[in-house]
Scaffold this motif. Sequence first.
Motif, PDB file in Angstrom:
ATOM      1  N   SER A  75       2.652   1.801  -3.395  1.00 14.06           N
ATOM      2  CA  SER A  75       1.660   2.140  -4.415  1.00 14.06           C
ATOM      3  C   SER A  75       1.196   3.586  -4.272  1.00 14.06           C
ATOM      4  CB  SER A  75       0.461   1.194  -4.307  1.00 14.06           C
ATOM      5  OG  SER A  75       0.849  -0.137  -4.527  1.00 14.06           O
ATOM      6  N   VAL A  76       0.966   4.010  -3.036  1.00 14.31           N
ATOM      7  CA  VAL A  76       0.533   5.392  -2.814  1.00 14.31           C
ATOM      8  C   VAL A  76       1.647   6.364  -3.177  1.00 14.31           C
ATOM      9  CG1 VAL A  76      -0.121   7.041  -1.024  1.00 14.31           C
ATOM     10  CG2 VAL A  76      -1.179   4.790  -1.073  1.00 14.31           C
TER      11      VAL A  76
ATOM     12  N   ASN B 223       4.112  -1.020  -8.718  1.00 10.78           N
ATOM     13  CA  ASN B 223       3.257   0.164  -8.744  1.00 10.78           C
ATOM     14  C   ASN B 223       4.059   1.453  -8.579  1.00 10.78           C
ATOM     15  OD1 ASN B 223       0.908  -1.271  -9.155  1.00 10.78           O
ATOM     16  ND2 ASN B 223       0.428  -1.424  -6.983  1.00 10.78           N
TER      17      ASN B 223
ATOM     18  N   ILE C 251      -4.371  -0.797  -2.753  1.00 10.03           N
ATOM     19  CA  ILE C 251      -5.463  -0.997  -1.802  1.00 10.03           C
ATOM     20  C   ILE C 251      -6.121  -2.359  -2.018  1.00 10.03           C
ATOM     21  CG2 ILE C 251      -7.744  -0.173  -1.117  1.00 10.03           C
ATOM     22  CD1 ILE C 251      -6.802   2.655  -1.779  1.00 10.03           C
ATOM     23  N   ILE C 252      -6.319  -2.740  -3.268  1.00  9.44           N
ATOM     24  CA  ILE C 252      -6.935  -4.035  -3.566  1.00  9.44           C
ATOM     25  C   ILE C 252      -6.095  -5.166  -3.001  1.00  9.44           C
ATOM     26  CG2 ILE C 252      -7.512  -5.639  -5.434  1.00  9.44           C
ATOM     27  CD1 ILE C 252      -8.297  -3.199  -7.120  1.00  9.44           C
TER      28      ILE C 252
ATOM     29  N   GLU D 123      -3.823   7.586 -10.322  1.00 13.63           N
ATOM     30  CA  GLU D 123      -4.633   7.224  -9.159  1.00 13.63           C
ATOM     31  C   GLU D 123      -4.941   5.732  -9.138  1.00 13.63           C
ATOM     32  OE1 GLU D 123      -6.335   7.985  -5.574  1.00 13.63           O
ATOM     33  OE2 GLU D 123      -5.224   9.382  -6.856  1.00 13.63           O
ATOM     34  N   ALA D 124      -5.056   5.125 -10.321  1.00 12.45           N
ATOM     35  CA  ALA D 124      -5.318   3.682 -10.385  1.00 12.45           C
ATOM     36  C   ALA D 124      -4.198   2.882  -9.742  1.00 12.45           C
ATOM     37  CB  ALA D 124      -5.505   3.265 -11.840  1.00 12.45           C
TER      38      ALA D 124
ATOM     39  N   ALA E 245      -2.585   3.588  -6.983  1.00 15.47           N
ATOM     40  CA  ALA E 245      -2.888   3.489  -5.550  1.00 15.47           C
ATOM     41  C   ALA E 245      -4.031   2.505  -5.309  1.00 15.47           C
ATOM     42  CB  ALA E 245      -3.242   4.857  -4.992  1.00 15.47           C
ATOM     43  N   ILE E 246      -4.992   2.454  -6.222  1.00 15.94           N
ATOM     44  CA  ILE E 246      -6.119   1.514  -6.079  1.00 15.94           C
ATOM     45  C   ILE E 246      -5.612   0.076  -6.149  1.00 15.94           C
ATOM     46  CG2 ILE E 246      -8.269   0.725  -7.129  1.00 15.94           C
ATOM     47  CD1 ILE E 246      -8.754   3.604  -8.029  1.00 15.94           C
ATOM     48  N   TYR E 247      -4.624  -0.192  -7.011  1.00 14.08           N
ATOM     49  CA  TYR E 247      -4.043  -1.528  -7.075  1.00 14.08           C
ATOM     50  C   TYR E 247      -3.490  -1.932  -5.701  1.00 14.08           C
ATOM     51  CZ  TYR E 247      -4.154  -1.059 -12.192  1.00 14.08           C
ATOM     52  OH  TYR E 247      -4.543  -0.893 -13.488  1.00 14.08           O
TER      53      TYR E 247
ATOM     54  N   ALA F 216       1.711   6.611  -6.937  1.00 15.60           N
ATOM     55  CA  ALA F 216       0.586   7.404  -7.447  1.00 15.60           C
ATOM     56  C   ALA F 216       0.800   8.890  -7.171  1.00 15.60           C
ATOM     57  CB  ALA F 216      -0.714   6.928  -6.799  1.00 15.60           C
TER      58      ALA F 216
ATOM     59  N   ILE G 130       0.822  -1.207   0.000  1.00 11.49           N
ATOM     60  CA  ILE G 130       0.000   0.000   0.000  1.00 11.49           C
ATOM     61  C   ILE G 130       0.857   1.259   0.000  1.00 11.49           C
ATOM     62  CG2 ILE G 130      -0.241  -0.054   2.510  1.00 11.49           C
ATOM     63  CD1 ILE G 130      -2.831   1.190  -0.073  1.00 11.49           C
TER      64      ILE G 130
END
Length: 220
Positions: free
Chosen positions: A63-64, A161, A107-108, A100-101, A103-105, A67, A60
């Motif tokens: 990834s953030v 990411n 989170i998933i 932004e996608a 960061a969503i990866y 992003a 997470i």
Amino acid sequence: MKSCYGCCGLYSYVGFWVTVLATWAIIMVITGNGYRIDIGGFLGDAHPYMWAVFGIAIAISFSVVGAAWGIWITGASILGAGVNAPRIKTKNLISIIFCEAVAIYGIIMAIVFANDFKVIYYGYTASNTAPINSYSGVFHPEDIFAGYSMLGAGLTVGISNLACGICVGIVGAGAACADAQDAGLFVKILIVEIFGSAIGLFGLIIGIIQVEKAKFGAVL
């Protein structure tokens, strides 16, 4: 000679922690406690939940960061180029969405990892009782495997990411500047940006494969 503040800062940070670890090791040896420096024992006795939590944190957080880094790069270019060509502001927001996608990866995958947490029981035999799979450690091999699998998957997803976010940010910045000069270049550069955003999706897929058989509490 030119100096790179980013590289110098990285060297200073790594050098600081290397010095701290080396000093600690020397003190342990001098005081007669060198036998306590047991990396193998630490890796074998550390709770599997710790490695799994590290995997979630890496997935997470990286990834953030990726992003945010991408949005920072491409957002600044969109705002700057939009001063001379206001028409680019709306359609170039797709670059922000791609960033932004990323960061969503993360989170998933963090949710997927968290759902695999189960109670770890002590004192039970392993699922595979063949002699070659016998063990004398604190935790069951299946649980240790699950912990390391989540750590590896977290590294895979997080680093992928991070690279994806930076890639999409740089390409999106170029797309905004090129679109400001020639509107016909936007679609062509957008294709490059789509391929760049697929890097994070690759990491997501491989991360899911890595944790497919990683289940805590599978010894019962």
